[in-house]
Motif scaffolding. Structure first.
Motif, PDB file in Angstrom:
ATOM      1  N   CYS A   1      10.109  26.358   1.669  1.00 42.23           N
ATOM      2  CA  CYS A   1      11.199  25.645   2.363  1.00 42.23           C
ATOM      3  C   CYS A   1      11.239  24.174   1.948  1.00 42.23           C
ATOM      4  O   CYS A   1      12.308  23.620   1.662  1.00 42.23           O
ATOM      5  N   LEU A   2      10.064  23.540   1.910  1.00 49.52           N
ATOM      6  CA  LEU A   2       9.997  22.124   1.545  1.00 49.52           C
ATOM      7  C   LEU A   2      10.468  21.921   0.105  1.00 49.52           C
ATOM      8  O   LEU A   2      11.208  20.978  -0.189  1.00 49.52           O
TER       9      LEU A   2
ATOM     10  N   LEU B   1       6.465  27.919   4.398  1.00 45.75           N
ATOM     11  CA  LEU B   1       6.576  26.466   4.577  1.00 45.75           C
ATOM     12  C   LEU B   1       6.742  25.736   3.248  1.00 45.75           C
ATOM     13  O   LEU B   1       7.656  24.920   3.088  1.00 45.75           O
ATOM     14  N   SER B   2       5.876  26.016   2.289  1.00 43.27           N
ATOM     15  CA  SER B   2       5.953  25.276   1.010  1.00 43.27           C
ATOM     16  C   SER B   2       7.254  25.599   0.275  1.00 43.27           C
ATOM     17  O   SER B   2       7.870  24.725  -0.340  1.00 43.27           O
TER      18      SER B   2
ATOM     19  N   ASP C   1      16.699  20.137  10.881  1.00 40.77           N
ATOM     20  CA  ASP C   1      16.075  21.433  11.141  1.00 40.77           C
ATOM     21  C   ASP C   1      16.814  21.995  12.353  1.00 40.77           C
ATOM     22  O   ASP C   1      16.648  21.499  13.459  1.00 40.77           O
TER      23      ASP C   1
ATOM     24  N   ILE D   1       8.284  18.233   7.201  1.00 48.78           N
ATOM     25  CA  ILE D   1       9.385  17.435   6.632  1.00 48.78           C
ATOM     26  C   ILE D   1       9.148  15.953   6.921  1.00 48.78           C
ATOM     27  O   ILE D   1       9.275  15.104   6.025  1.00 48.78           O
TER      28      ILE D   1
ATOM     29  N   PRO E   1       4.915  28.461  10.940  1.00 58.98           N
ATOM     30  CA  PRO E   1       6.097  28.335  10.070  1.00 58.98           C
ATOM     31  C   PRO E   1       6.015  29.270   8.863  1.00 58.98           C
ATOM     32  O   PRO E   1       5.002  29.325   8.173  1.00 58.98           O
TER      33      PRO E   1
ATOM     34  N   LEU F   1      17.785  22.892   7.144  1.00 55.23           N
ATOM     35  CA  LEU F   1      16.908  24.059   7.190  1.00 55.23           C
ATOM     36  C   LEU F   1      17.246  24.909   8.413  1.00 55.23           C
ATOM     37  O   LEU F   1      17.411  24.377   9.510  1.00 55.23           O
TER      38      LEU F   1
ATOM     39  N   HIS G   1       7.901  23.442  10.755  1.00 56.72           N
ATOM     40  CA  HIS G   1       8.645  22.981   9.578  1.00 56.72           C
ATOM     41  C   HIS G   1       8.989  21.495   9.706  1.00 56.72           C
ATOM     42  O   HIS G   1       8.887  20.735   8.739  1.00 56.72           O
ATOM     43  N   SER G   2       9.390  21.088  10.914  1.00 53.60           N
ATOM     44  CA  SER G   2       9.796  19.697  11.137  1.00 53.60           C
ATOM     45  C   SER G   2       8.664  18.718  10.863  1.00 53.60           C
ATOM     46  O   SER G   2       8.867  17.667  10.248  1.00 53.60           O
TER      47      SER G   2
ATOM     48  N   ASP H   1      15.725  28.500  10.183  1.00 57.52           N
ATOM     49  CA  ASP H   1      14.823  29.656  10.251  1.00 57.52           C
ATOM     50  C   ASP H   1      15.366  30.526  11.383  1.00 57.52           C
ATOM     51  O   ASP H   1      15.183  30.219  12.558  1.00 57.52           O
TER      52      ASP H   1
END
Length: 305
Positions: free
Chosen positions: A16-17, A13-14, A30, A42, A10, A99, A38-39, A101
């Motif tokens: 996105c979160l 990642l941080s 997602d 989350i 991913p 989200l 990513h999922s 990507d």
């Protein structure tokens, strides 16, 4: 088949979160599940919340099985252009964060028979959903010189799009263009010296976008976002080339894809989202060193106005 850990690392990642501002009891989506990286992150932040994910690629289903015992998780095997319809069907008409990507997964690129990569000889396929009929092979076989020029020029930003299109048409009269190496063989003489790899990457990007209708899908998705986002809900989008990023940027900043932002009678701008990031966020040098795929990623965050 790759395990989810090698399927796709991913990206950002941080970031996105953080962009999603996850509430433990919130509902999140997602729309590009892939390997589930990513999922998974989350879900770890949710308690009573829900996560709904989309992926049209049957290969992603195996990764979704890892989550099957989790009552908070819903896998939707569909293209995210149908966002609103499937959220309604799954009793989640309003969500707190979405989200996307937009990159092709490492798994798809590294599976030779999918035909996404210039590194392997394979059939010219390039379908993200193997159930659709249109393939890269069919595009090269049936489109006119003008249409091929438009595809290569617009979607791949190929500078000699007209020459390349005419070369494909000429080659078509003598033999079938079936494989990656067939296409590379036709275009090799037109590729700039010492920049052949970049040139073929642009050609392949153009064909992939055409086969999967990627820009139209993105537009359809973005126009549904304001309707399904709850007040103060967040949209987090990662794009990997300028065509996608431009659409995302314009929609966030202007509420439309082309032209200037519209205003009401009192001069107030009419746009459903407000930008959280003035400029796109890019991956750190450290992340790019570990995951080169992150190099071209641009992350934009918006909030429902």
């Amino acid at each position: 088949m790759d395990s989810p850990s090698t399927y796709h690392v991913p990206v950002m990642l941080s970031e996105c979160l953080e962009g999603l501002q996850i509430q433990p009891d919130g509902i999140y989506v997602d729309v590009t599940f892939g390997g589930g990286g990513h999922s998974r992150a989350i879900l770890e932040k949710l308690t009573t919340g829900r996560l709904l994910v989309f992926d049209q690629d049957p290969d992603a289903v195996a990764n979704a099985l890892e989550f099957k015992d989790d009552a908070r998780f819903t896998f939707i095997p569909a293209n995210f252009r149908h966002l609103k319809r499937y959220l309604k069907l799954n009793k989640a008409p309003q969500v707190n964060g979405i989200l996307a990507d937009l990159g092709v997964s490492s798994h798809q690129i590294n599976t030779p028979e999918r035909g996404f990569s210039t590194r392997f000889d394979a059939d010219l396929d390039m379908r993200m959903n193997p159930n659709i009929e249109k393939t890269a092979r069919e595009v090269l076989k049936t489109r006119s010189a003008g249409e091929l020029q438009r595809i290569l020029g617009m979607y791949g930003e190929v500078t000699n799009a007209r020459t390349a299109a005419e070369a494909i048409i000429a080659a078509r009269y003598n033999s079938q263009i079936e494989t990656v190496n067939d296409l590379k063989g036709i275009l090799m003489r037109y590729a700039p010296k010492h920049r052949e790899n970049k040139y073929f990457a642009q050609v392949f990007q153009a064909l992939r976008i055409e086969v999967n209708d990627e820009l139209a899908v993105l537009e359809e998705f973005l126009t549904q976002v304001p309707e399904v986002l709850a007040p103060d809900g967040r949209l987090v989008v990662m794009s990997y080339h300028s065509l996608e990023d431009r659409l995302v940027k314009n929609y966030i900043q202007k509420g439309k894809f082309y032209g200037e932002v519209e205003k009401d009678f009192y001069g107030n701008e009419i746009k459903p989202l407000k930008s959280v990031t003035r400029k796109p966020i890019e991956a750190t040098a450290e992340e790019v060193a570990v995951n080169p795929r992150a190099r071209s990623a641009k992350l934009r965050i918006a909030e429902k106005a």
